[in-house]
Design a protein around this motif. Structure first.
Motif, PDB file in Angstrom:
ATOM      1  N   ASN A 112       6.188  39.017 -13.446  1.00 19.65           N
ATOM      2  CA  ASN A 112       7.056  37.853 -13.600  1.00 19.65           C
ATOM      3  C   ASN A 112       8.525  38.256 -13.663  1.00 19.65           C
ATOM      4  N   PHE A 113       8.820  39.370 -14.332  1.00 20.40           N
ATOM      5  CA  PHE A 113      10.186  39.876 -14.343  1.00 20.40           C
ATOM      6  C   PHE A 113      10.610  40.287 -12.942  1.00 20.40           C
ATOM      7  N   ARG A 114       9.736  40.994 -12.245  1.00 21.28           N
ATOM      8  CA  ARG A 114      10.079  41.430 -10.884  1.00 21.28           C
ATOM      9  C   ARG A 114      10.360  40.227  -9.988  1.00 21.28           C
ATOM     10  N   ALA A 115       9.545  39.168 -10.111  1.00 21.59           N
ATOM     11  CA  ALA A 115       9.746  37.973  -9.295  1.00 21.59           C
ATOM     12  C   ALA A 115      11.101  37.339  -9.579  1.00 21.59           C
ATOM     13  N   MET A 116      11.479  37.272 -10.854  1.00 21.30           N
ATOM     14  CA  MET A 116      12.765  36.683 -11.198  1.00 21.30           C
ATOM     15  C   MET A 116      13.919  37.557 -10.726  1.00 21.30           C
ATOM     16  N   LYS A 117      13.769  38.852 -10.872  1.00 25.55           N
ATOM     17  CA  LYS A 117      14.831  39.755 -10.455  1.00 25.55           C
ATOM     18  C   LYS A 117      15.001  39.731  -8.940  1.00 25.55           C
ATOM     19  N   ASP A 118      13.902  39.774  -8.214  1.00 25.36           N
ATOM     20  CA  ASP A 118      13.962  39.786  -6.748  1.00 25.36           C
ATOM     21  C   ASP A 118      14.556  38.502  -6.191  1.00 25.36           C
ATOM     22  N   ASN A 119      14.394  37.391  -6.918  1.00 24.39           N
ATOM     23  CA  ASN A 119      14.895  36.098  -6.445  1.00 24.39           C
ATOM     24  C   ASN A 119      16.216  35.684  -7.094  1.00 24.39           C
ATOM     25  N   ASN A 120      16.859  36.655  -7.759  1.00 26.40           N
ATOM     26  CA  ASN A 120      18.164  36.403  -8.382  1.00 26.40           C
ATOM     27  C   ASN A 120      18.122  35.214  -9.341  1.00 26.40           C
ATOM     28  N   LEU A 121      17.107  35.201 -10.174  1.00 26.81           N
ATOM     29  CA  LEU A 121      16.923  34.105 -11.122  1.00 26.81           C
ATOM     30  C   LEU A 121      17.346  34.476 -12.538  1.00 26.81           C
ATOM     31  N   LEU A 122      17.983  35.634 -12.720  1.00 26.29           N
ATOM     32  CA  LEU A 122      18.276  36.134 -14.057  1.00 26.29           C
ATOM     33  C   LEU A 122      19.764  36.122 -14.375  1.00 26.29           C
ATOM     34  N   PHE A 123      20.070  35.812 -15.612  1.00 27.20           N
ATOM     35  CA  PHE A 123      21.418  35.962 -16.160  1.00 27.20           C
ATOM     36  C   PHE A 123      21.590  37.408 -16.613  1.00 27.20           C
ATOM     37  N   GLY A 124      22.750  37.964 -16.375  1.00 30.75           N
ATOM     38  CA  GLY A 124      22.985  39.309 -16.876  1.00 30.75           C
ATOM     39  C   GLY A 124      23.708  40.189 -15.879  1.00 30.75           C
ATOM     40  N   PRO A 125      23.755  41.499 -16.189  1.00 32.94           N
ATOM     41  CA  PRO A 125      23.106  42.188 -17.314  1.00 32.94           C
ATOM     42  C   PRO A 125      23.718  41.798 -18.666  1.00 32.94           C
ATOM     43  N   PHE A 126      22.852  41.772 -19.674  1.00 33.94           N
ATOM     44  CA  PHE A 126      23.316  41.362 -20.994  1.00 33.94           C
ATOM     45  C   PHE A 126      22.763  42.212 -22.128  1.00 33.94           C
ATOM     46  N   SER A 127      21.561  42.783 -21.965  1.00 28.52           N
ATOM     47  CA  SER A 127      20.878  43.362 -23.124  1.00 28.52           C
ATOM     48  C   SER A 127      21.623  44.541 -23.734  1.00 28.52           C
ATOM     49  N   GLN A 128      22.223  45.379 -22.894  1.00 25.73           N
ATOM     50  CA  GLN A 128      22.885  46.568 -23.412  1.00 25.73           C
ATOM     51  C   GLN A 128      24.196  46.253 -24.122  1.00 25.73           C
TER      52      GLN A 128
END
Length: 406
Positions: A112-128
């Protein structure tokens, strides 16, 4: 005073290399204060699996604490399948809804993370950039902190906890449980109807397939590669041969499968099956404490190790409350929240924090955590097997359903 100090620090960078870290620290602090200010009054819709009462209770505890400390309201949207949330974000993007999306935070990992990342569905980078990440997370401690099922994290999700597959048995009826996939099949043959596993694509059922594949295939190194770059049929042939033998002697002859770990534990309590499994190392202790399992149930792992991973929190690209979502993710990384989460009768989920980075007081709190009656120690958990590349999950689920789904 702050302005003049920062100005001096910036000027000094022309001559000294080591000084920018001071200015950067001040900038980070100022930026996080801005995030806190923006987050006040925001409501964060947190899409997370809702299939376990104790986890739901923990999320509500966190919501209460976040409201008190940060004036951020956390709403738990309970999911049966994380892919539903991913598909919703994807649909919103297709419809041009690029702001104020319906989801602000997702409990996620793997495909599910890979799908979101591959489709540019994520905000960030933020965690670091989260203060608690910088203070307490050691990226070198475990590969799964930076590689989520083979997909680089790149700061696009924040670690929340670590899990490992454990098995459960009732010592009153089964003293020496099977401790490998081969032994499990032998046991099933001599005790028909007593062994089963959750139905894929339920995540634990899919993990059972990966555990079996890891033990049975002679081509383990191929599992770390994208599935479309290897000979899938050749590598998985031993798995299907194994399941062809297991299903006829499994619970309900392999015609029906449990829907979840929770259902498996109910079947174990009813003495319909002899072995249950979970991704929560304290699952048995929690259910014993709730009166849902007898106190003779114990946890164990296979001799060759069991699959483990890190799970994360991700923020969709179109959230309208990114500040509030970051505040929630940061709180979830606090020693307070991680200690509470690792308490065996609360959740028992392994902390992602580095013990060495904690204060002496927080180390003492972790040290003082009770170990549930059926919870394995870190030493007893033994070897942690790596997750295959995230592309294997979907391929295994599709192949399984083609062969066995009713």
């Amino acid at each position: 005073m702050k302005k003049s100090f920062v100005a001096v620090s910036i000027a000094a960078t022309l001559a000294f290399v080591s000084l920018p870290t001071v200015a950067d620290t001040l900038d980070d602090s100022a930026t996080w204060q801005e995030t806190l200010n923006q987050a006040k009054g925001q409501t964060v819709y947190f899409n997370a699996w809702g299939g376990a009462d104790n986890i739901n209770d923990y999320i509500q505890w966190a919501a209460d604490r976040i409201k008190d400390d940060y004036n951020v309201t956390l709403r738990h949207v309970k999911l049966t399948d994380t892919a539903d949330a991913v598909n919703r974000v994807l649909a919103e993007k297709a419809a041009g809804k690029n702001t104020n999306g319906s989801i602000d935070l997702i409990w996620i990992n793997g495909e599910n993370f890979r799908a979101m990342k591959d489709n540019n569905l994520l905000f960030g980078p933020f965690s670091q950039s989260l203060p608690n990440y910088m203070a307490y997370v050691d990226e070198n401690a475990r590969q799964s902190l930076t590689q989520d099922f083979g997909t680089p994290v790149d700061g696009m999700e924040s670690p929340w906890g670590m899990a490992q597959v454990i098995f459960m048995h009732d010592t009153a009826t089964l003293r020496n449980p099977p401790k490998s996939m081969t032994e499990l099949l032998t046991y099933a043959n001599t005790n028909p109807g007593r062994i089963t596993y959750p139905e894929p694509p339920q995540f634990l059922g899919s993990t059972f397939l990966k555990q079996a594949l890891y033990e049975l295939t002679p081509h383990r190194k191929a599992l770390s590669q994208p599935v479309d770059t290897v000979d899938f049929e050749k590598i998985t042939a031993p798995l299907w041969a194994y399941l062809d033998q297991l299903h006829p002697v499994a619970w309900r002859r392999g015609q029906t499968f449990p829907s979840s770990s929770e259902e498996m534990m109910r079947l174990l309590d009813d003495r319909e099956i002899d072995v249950a499994l979970s991704f929560d190392i304290s699952a048995a202790s929690v259910q014993i404490d709730k009166g849902n399992l007898p106190d003779t149930v114990r946890s164990y792992v296979f001799q060759g190790g069991t699959i483990g991973n890190t799970h994360f929190l991700a923020i969709p690209y179109n959230t309208g409350v990114s500040a509030g979502a970051q505040v929630v993710a940061n709180f979830m990384l606090s020693p307070e929240a991680q200690i509470k989460k690792q308490t065996p009768t609360v959740w028992g989920d392994l902390s992602v924090l580095s013990y060495a980075k904690l204060s002496n007081a927080d180390q003492a709190k972790f040290d003082a955590l009770p170990r549930g009656i059926a919870t394995l120690s870190i030493e007893e958990l033994g070897k942690t097997l790596p997750e295959p590349h995230s592309s294997w999950m979907g391929a295994l689920e599709k192949a399984w359903r083609a062969r066995y789904a009713q």
